[in-house]
Design a protein around this motif. Structure first.
Motif, PDB file in Angstrom:
ATOM      1  N   ARG A 191       0.797  -1.243   0.000  1.00  0.00           N
ATOM      2  CA  ARG A 191       0.000   0.000   0.000  1.00  0.00           C
ATOM      3  C   ARG A 191       0.828   1.291   0.000  1.00  0.00           C
ATOM      4  NH1 ARG A 191      -5.004  -1.394   2.599  1.00  0.00           N
ATOM      5  NH2 ARG A 191      -5.648   0.798   2.681  1.00  0.00           N
ATOM      6  N   ALA A 192       2.080   1.214   0.462  1.00  0.00           N
ATOM      7  CA  ALA A 192       2.802   2.453   0.782  1.00  0.00           C
ATOM      8  C   ALA A 192       3.742   2.956  -0.305  1.00  0.00           C
ATOM      9  CB  ALA A 192       3.596   2.254   2.075  1.00  0.00           C
ATOM     10  N   ASP A 193       3.786   4.287  -0.426  1.00  0.00           N
ATOM     11  CA  ASP A 193       4.808   4.940  -1.247  1.00  0.00           C
ATOM     12  C   ASP A 193       6.052   5.193  -0.398  1.00  0.00           C
ATOM     13  OD1 ASP A 193       3.226   5.691  -3.762  1.00  0.00           O
ATOM     14  OD2 ASP A 193       1.960   6.491  -2.148  1.00  0.00           O
ATOM     15  N   ARG A 194       5.822   5.288   0.929  1.00  0.00           N
ATOM     16  CA  ARG A 194       6.904   5.659   1.842  1.00  0.00           C
ATOM     17  C   ARG A 194       6.647   4.988   3.182  1.00  0.00           C
ATOM     18  NH1 ARG A 194      10.090  10.118   1.419  1.00  0.00           N
ATOM     19  NH2 ARG A 194       8.799  10.873  -0.290  1.00  0.00           N
ATOM     20  N   VAL A 195       7.721   4.462   3.779  1.00  0.00           N
ATOM     21  CA  VAL A 195       7.604   3.802   5.084  1.00  0.00           C
ATOM     22  C   VAL A 195       8.621   4.425   6.046  1.00  0.00           C
ATOM     23  CG1 VAL A 195       7.892   1.619   6.348  1.00  0.00           C
ATOM     24  CG2 VAL A 195       6.818   1.605   4.094  1.00  0.00           C
ATOM     25  N   LEU A 196       8.166   4.746   7.250  1.00  0.00           N
ATOM     26  CA  LEU A 196       9.065   5.292   8.275  1.00  0.00           C
ATOM     27  C   LEU A 196       9.358   4.217   9.311  1.00  0.00           C
ATOM     28  CD1 LEU A 196       7.817   7.896   7.011  1.00  0.00           C
ATOM     29  CD2 LEU A 196       7.917   8.897   9.283  1.00  0.00           C
ATOM     30  N   MET A 197      10.637   4.111   9.700  1.00  0.00           N
ATOM     31  CA  MET A 197      11.048   3.122  10.704  1.00  0.00           C
ATOM     32  C   MET A 197      11.820   3.785  11.848  1.00  0.00           C
ATOM     33  SD  MET A 197      12.447   0.039   8.291  1.00  0.00           S
ATOM     34  CE  MET A 197      12.001  -1.243   9.459  1.00  0.00           C
ATOM     35  N   PRO A 198      11.188   4.720  12.568  1.00  0.00           N
ATOM     36  CA  PRO A 198      11.935   5.444  13.603  1.00  0.00           C
ATOM     37  C   PRO A 198      12.095   4.658  14.904  1.00  0.00           C
ATOM     38  CG  PRO A 198       9.709   6.312  13.436  1.00  0.00           C
ATOM     39  CD  PRO A 198       9.815   5.210  12.418  1.00  0.00           C
ATOM     40  N   LEU A 199      12.662   3.468  14.797  1.00  0.00           N
ATOM     41  CA  LEU A 199      12.963   2.641  15.975  1.00  0.00           C
ATOM     42  C   LEU A 199      14.398   2.156  15.803  1.00  0.00           C
ATOM     43  CD1 LEU A 199      11.717   1.220  18.538  1.00  0.00           C
ATOM     44  CD2 LEU A 199      11.265  -0.729  17.069  1.00  0.00           C
ATOM     45  N   PRO A 200      15.382   3.046  16.067  1.00  0.00           N
ATOM     46  CA  PRO A 200      16.765   2.733  15.698  1.00  0.00           C
ATOM     47  C   PRO A 200      17.315   1.459  16.331  1.00  0.00           C
ATOM     48  CG  PRO A 200      16.634   4.760  16.994  1.00  0.00           C
ATOM     49  CD  PRO A 200      15.234   4.389  16.657  1.00  0.00           C
ATOM     50  N   GLU A 201      16.826   1.133  17.535  1.00  0.00           N
ATOM     51  CA  GLU A 201      17.363  -0.059  18.207  1.00  0.00           C
ATOM     52  C   GLU A 201      17.000  -1.356  17.480  1.00  0.00           C
ATOM     53  OE1 GLU A 201      16.142   2.885  21.493  1.00  0.00           O
ATOM     54  OE2 GLU A 201      15.392   2.230  19.550  1.00  0.00           O
ATOM     55  N   ARG A 202      15.846  -1.366  16.798  1.00  0.00           N
ATOM     56  CA  ARG A 202      15.357  -2.639  16.261  1.00  0.00           C
ATOM     57  C   ARG A 202      14.871  -2.599  14.813  1.00  0.00           C
ATOM     58  NH1 ARG A 202      10.947  -5.153  19.770  1.00  0.00           N
ATOM     59  NH2 ARG A 202      11.353  -6.870  18.341  1.00  0.00           N
ATOM     60  N   ALA A 203      15.052  -1.487  14.132  1.00  0.00           N
ATOM     61  CA  ALA A 203      14.500  -1.360  12.776  1.00  0.00           C
ATOM     62  C   ALA A 203      14.946  -2.505  11.863  1.00  0.00           C
ATOM     63  CB  ALA A 203      14.884  -0.009  12.172  1.00  0.00           C
ATOM     64  N   LYS A 204      16.202  -2.927  12.035  1.00  0.00           N
ATOM     65  CA  LYS A 204      16.743  -3.958  11.137  1.00  0.00           C
ATOM     66  C   LYS A 204      15.882  -5.228  11.129  1.00  0.00           C
ATOM     67  CE  LYS A 204      21.350  -4.619   9.581  1.00  0.00           C
ATOM     68  NZ  LYS A 204      22.752  -4.408   9.918  1.00  0.00           N
ATOM     69  N   GLU A 205      15.315  -5.573  12.276  1.00  0.00           N
ATOM     70  CA  GLU A 205      14.495  -6.789  12.374  1.00  0.00           C
ATOM     71  C   GLU A 205      13.203  -6.674  11.560  1.00  0.00           C
ATOM     72  OE1 GLU A 205      13.559  -7.506  16.563  1.00  0.00           O
ATOM     73  OE2 GLU A 205      15.441  -6.496  17.083  1.00  0.00           O
ATOM     74  N   PHE A 206      12.810  -5.445  11.217  1.00  0.00           N
ATOM     75  CA  PHE A 206      11.519  -5.222  10.570  1.00  0.00           C
ATOM     76  C   PHE A 206      11.630  -4.831   9.094  1.00  0.00           C
ATOM     77  CE2 PHE A 206      10.580  -4.736  15.073  1.00  0.00           C
ATOM     78  CZ  PHE A 206       9.307  -5.301  15.196  1.00  0.00           C
TER      79      PHE A 206
END
Length: 280
Positions: A191-206
């Motif tokens: 659905r997305a044109d843009r995704v934000l991942m502002p969880l620096p500790e764990r973003a890589k897992e997602f």
């Protein structure tokens, strides 16, 4: 500023120990006090209340930011004993509970930067929305976008809904309480044109979930904490980290920025990653 204020109640050595940076969120001040100065915490807090005109309450941070909800333990020291306040940024107002939710006033430049990049009619998924700061700033700046604002912390999610209404963007911000990976898999894939991942500790897992959320191509704002000896090294290692995180996808890192130093030789970075096809 804090050092001058404290000069009246502490010795120069003690003043040097109290972090010169303290967070003020609305009318609440949060400070870190070294153990050996804890006996003087009341003096320190009273000096802040007397000199910082907008401050009404002072808390000491007595644990690191931790856990899935990234909250920190706070000890009330002086002023009004309450943890809910209102914070203003970029013409937006936010109701924040500093005890139950994660919030940093130090990301305001970054929030504006991302809001400025958003084009017309974009669909945005904010995977770790907190009280809705990025979501609201973006929706306020772009009348045609739609933001799905996800957080697993129900206290944060509730405030996200309140903040969308407070800023009259509730028609564009859809608040969802849940685990981002599950929510995307169940209802937001592709659905997305843009995704934000502002969880620096764990973003890589997602990362897989973020890519799953994208249309055939789109941008992911990937946040990470990088150990490095300098800001420049942080940027280089951050670039490497972002490439690693998206290695199995056809991607391009459009920009990499060091946002701030979050600890001794630990830098928070954000990479703007264009993923050009969800398939390898």
């Amino acid at each position: 500023m804090l050092k001058q204020v404290l000069g009246s109640v502490l010795t120069p050595e003690e003043t040097a120990q109290v972090y010169s940076a303290f967070d003020q969120i609305g009318d609440i001040v949060i400070i870190k006090i070294p153990d050996e100065l804890m006996p003087k915490k009341k003096l320190i807090a009273d000096a802040i209340l007397a000199n910082v005109k907008t401050a009404k309450a002072v808390f000491a941070q007595v644990s690191p930011v931790r856990g899935d909800f990234r909250v920190r333990d706070l000890e009330f020291i002086a002023g009004e004993n309450r943890t809910v306040t209102e914070y203003k940024e970029h013409g937006c107002r936010f109701k924040v509970d500093v005890a139950k939710t994660y919030f940093s006033p130090r990301l305001s430049t970054e929030r504006q930067r991302i809001a400025d990049m958003v084009g017309d009619n974009e669909t945005i998924i904010n995977m770790f929305a907190g009280v809705g700061t990025y979501s609201v700033v973006i929706a306020k700046a772009n009348k045609t976008c739609k933001v799905y604002s996800i957080d697993s912390n129900s206290a944060a999610s509730e405030l996200d809904g309140i903040n969308a209404k407070l800023n009259k963007v509730q028609d564009r911000v859809v608040t969802i309480c849940g685990d981002a990976a599950e929510v995307i898999k169940d209802r937001l894939a592709g659905r997305a044109d843009r995704v934000l991942m502002p969880l620096p500790e764990r973003a890589k897992e997602f990362v897989d979930s973020a890519v799953l959320a994208l249309k055939e191509k789109g941008i992911v704002h990937y946040f990470a904490h990088i150990k490095a000896d300098s800001k420049k090294a942080g940027q280089e290692l951050g670039l490497q980290d972002a490439h690693d995180a998206f290695a199995k996808y056809d991607h391009q890192v459009l920009a990499i920025r060091v946002i701030r130093e979050v600890g001794p030789r630990i830098y928070q970075i954000v990479a703007d990653v264009l993923v050009s096809s969800r398939h390898h």
